[in-house]
Design a protein around this motif. Structure first.
Motif, short mmCIF file in Angstrom:
data_model
loop_
_atom_site.label_atom_id
_atom_site.label_comp_id
_atom_site.label_asym_id
_atom_site.label_seq_id
_atom_site.Cartn_x
_atom_site.Cartn_y
_atom_site.Cartn_z
N SER A 123 27.71 41.51 -14.67
CA SER A 123 26.98 40.24 -14.71
C SER A 123 26.48 39.78 -13.35
N GLN A 146 23.84 33.53 -25.45
CA GLN A 146 24.69 34.40 -26.28
C GLN A 146 25.81 35.03 -25.46
N ILE A 147 25.51 35.38 -24.20
CA ILE A 147 26.56 35.94 -23.33
C ILE A 147 27.60 34.86 -23.04
N ARG A 148 27.14 33.66 -22.71
CA ARG A 148 28.08 32.58 -22.39
C ARG A 148 29.03 32.30 -23.56
N ARG A 177 30.11 34.31 -25.78
CA ARG A 177 31.12 35.38 -25.90
C ARG A 177 32.05 35.43 -24.71
N LEU A 178 31.52 35.26 -23.49
CA LEU A 178 32.38 35.29 -22.30
C LEU A 178 33.42 34.18 -22.34
N LEU A 193 33.12 43.30 -16.88
CA LEU A 193 32.12 42.33 -17.33
C LEU A 193 31.57 41.52 -16.16
N VAL A 200 28.50 41.80 -25.30
CA VAL A 200 28.12 41.37 -23.95
C VAL A 200 27.53 42.53 -23.15
N ILE A 236 23.97 43.14 -24.41
CA ILE A 236 23.00 42.12 -24.00
C ILE A 236 22.69 42.26 -22.51
N LEU A 237 23.71 42.51 -21.68
CA LEU A 237 23.49 42.64 -20.24
C LEU A 237 22.57 43.82 -19.92
#
Length: 445
Positions: A302, A278-280, A282-283, A298, A257, A260-261
């Motif tokens: 975000s 992809q973030i969603r 994992r989060l 995180l 995460v 990616i961020l």
């Protein structure tokens, strides 16, 4: 999720042979809210006639559509019910058949349509689709967020830009091992629950004890799978196995995460959509696995990604224990948050009065989950809250409000038993419900 993967595979099969082509994404505007009861009825009747569906199924479907019409003042079918999804697909079925003759390759997933071809053929196909949709009072979005094009080479590049999911099957394996532990090692469930809580994990554990006592050993083995059962039984320390795999997953997802961020704001529109997905993914899992301090990091990282608002709002509630915001975001967000609070044994507090209908339903969701409520200002006499707090009496069964009446009838007269029901598994086939993962729907892994 399977539908999304099939769509991706279908698009890729064409883009590879059209390197100079174009991919155009379009979306039907207010899809379910725009399907009139008349159009839904015609599509349902055609389906029943075409497939020679026997009585009383056709009549039942028509009755459901009529009920939807009553709830929407005759404007549309309802958004959400499974039957609505089915009818919506029937409505577009005829368009799908006609689309086979379009000059561009056509792919549809629910109300998202993708065209692959030359710029000219895509434009011609869009014109044809708009005309077909207009005949049933549907329309395509015109804004750039919902309708955009990119060349096939760019699509291929973005499609391949996926952060490697090092442990793609490990999340399912983790949850599966927890379930197996509760079924085959009931004497270790207490230790597992304690260790998971001690490690800071917020995984909800259903009580399988009733299902286990009513099931013989052969049925247990058959429900899980013989080889999985044999392999699992050979583990000397089941609890430690689960803790170790949860730790590895948390570390990997957290690293992903943050990586990616760091690049998302420099990505193209299409690539950004994929990275957000992809973030969603994992989060949603890190809400169950990460420490509060990491979740806060995180959340802060975000802040510049508005597409993550639901996730960051839930994280903020976990970190601050203030649930005023999440109860305003709908019952789906409220349920996901309440489940996490229940699993962690956390007290939910509310810095603002709970007054709107959405907020009241959100608060009732917390109470129904058995979450302890701290400081909060609300009307305890509101019917939904009374059912959540006190259960149902005879007066509730005679309410004119159809929603309250149906809710009371489903519950039955008696004290509230929502939390006990949510905590119990009544069959070995019952899955461990992880509500924060509902936000993964339609996302690219």
């Amino acid at each position: 999720m399977d539908g999304i993967k099939r769509r991706e595979a279908a698009i890729r099969s064409v883009t590879k042979s059209l390197p100079g082509g174009q991919v155009t994404y379009v979306d039907i505007k207010k899809f379910y809210d725009s399907i009139s009861p008349e159009v839904a009825t015609q599509s349902w009747q055609r389906f029943c006639d075409r497939n020679i569906i026997a009585t009383p199924v056709p009549e039942l479907g028509l009755k459901i559509i009529q009920n939807h019409a009553q709830e929407t003042a005759g404007k549309s079918i309802l958004t959400g019910p499974m039957f609505s999804h089915f009818v919506a697909n029937l409505v577009l079925h005829d368009i799908d058949k006609i689309a086979e003759d379009l000059p561009s390759y056509y792919v549809r997933y629910v109300d998202d349509i993708t065209l692959i071809g030359s710029e000219e053929s895509n434009d011609a196909s869009l014109t044809a689709i708009r005309s077909l949709l207009g005949k049933i009072d549907l329309a395509l979005h015109d804004d750039k967020e919902k309708t955009f094009s990119l060349n096939c080479a760019e699509w291929e590049s973005a499609a391949s830009h996926i952060v490697a999911n090092k442990h793609e099957g490990s999340w399912k394996k983790l949850v599966g091992n927890i379930k197996k532990c509760m079924i085959f090692f009931p004497d270790q469930v207490e230790a597992l629950t304690h260790k998971l809580s001690e490690a800071g994990y917020r995984l909800p554990l259903s009580d399988y004890s009733l299902a286990v006592t009513e099931t013989n050993s052969f049925q247990k083995i058959r429900s899980i799978g013989l080889w999985q059962w044999l392999l699992f039984r050979t583990e000397s320390n089941v609890v430690q196995l689960i803790l170790d795999s949860a730790s590895v997953l948390a570390d990997d997802y957290e690293t992903d995460v943050f990586e990616i961020l760091a690049e998302i704001n420099q990505a193209s529109t299409f690539l950004r959509k994929r990275l957000v997905s992809q973030i969603r993914y994992r989060l949603g899992r890190l809400m169950y696995l990460s420490s509060l301090s990491v979740l806060e990091r995180l959340r802060v990282a975000s802040i510049g990604v508005p597409e993550l608002m639901f996730h960051t709002s839930i994280i903020e509630a976990l970190v601050t224990r203030d649930c005023s915001k999440v109860v305003s975001l709908g019952v789906k967000v409220a349920q996901a948050t309440a489940q996490l609070f229940r699993a962690a044994g956390m007290l939910a507090e509310f810095s603002e009065p709970v007054s709107t209908e959405a907020q009241i339903q959100g608060l009732a969701t917390f109470i129904a989950n058995g979450v302890q409520i701290g400081e909060a200002i609300f009307d305890a006499q509101h019917p939904i809250l009374k059912i959540a707090i006190d259960g149902v009496d005879k007066d509730m069964l005679s309410r004119e409000d159809s929603f309250i009446h149906e809710l009371a009838c489903l519950h039955g007269i008696g004290a509230p038993r929502h939390a006990a029901t949510l905590n119990s598994a009544f069959d070995l086939a019952d899955k461990i419900s992880l509500d924060a993962l509902d936000f993964d729907d339609g996302y690219y892994l």
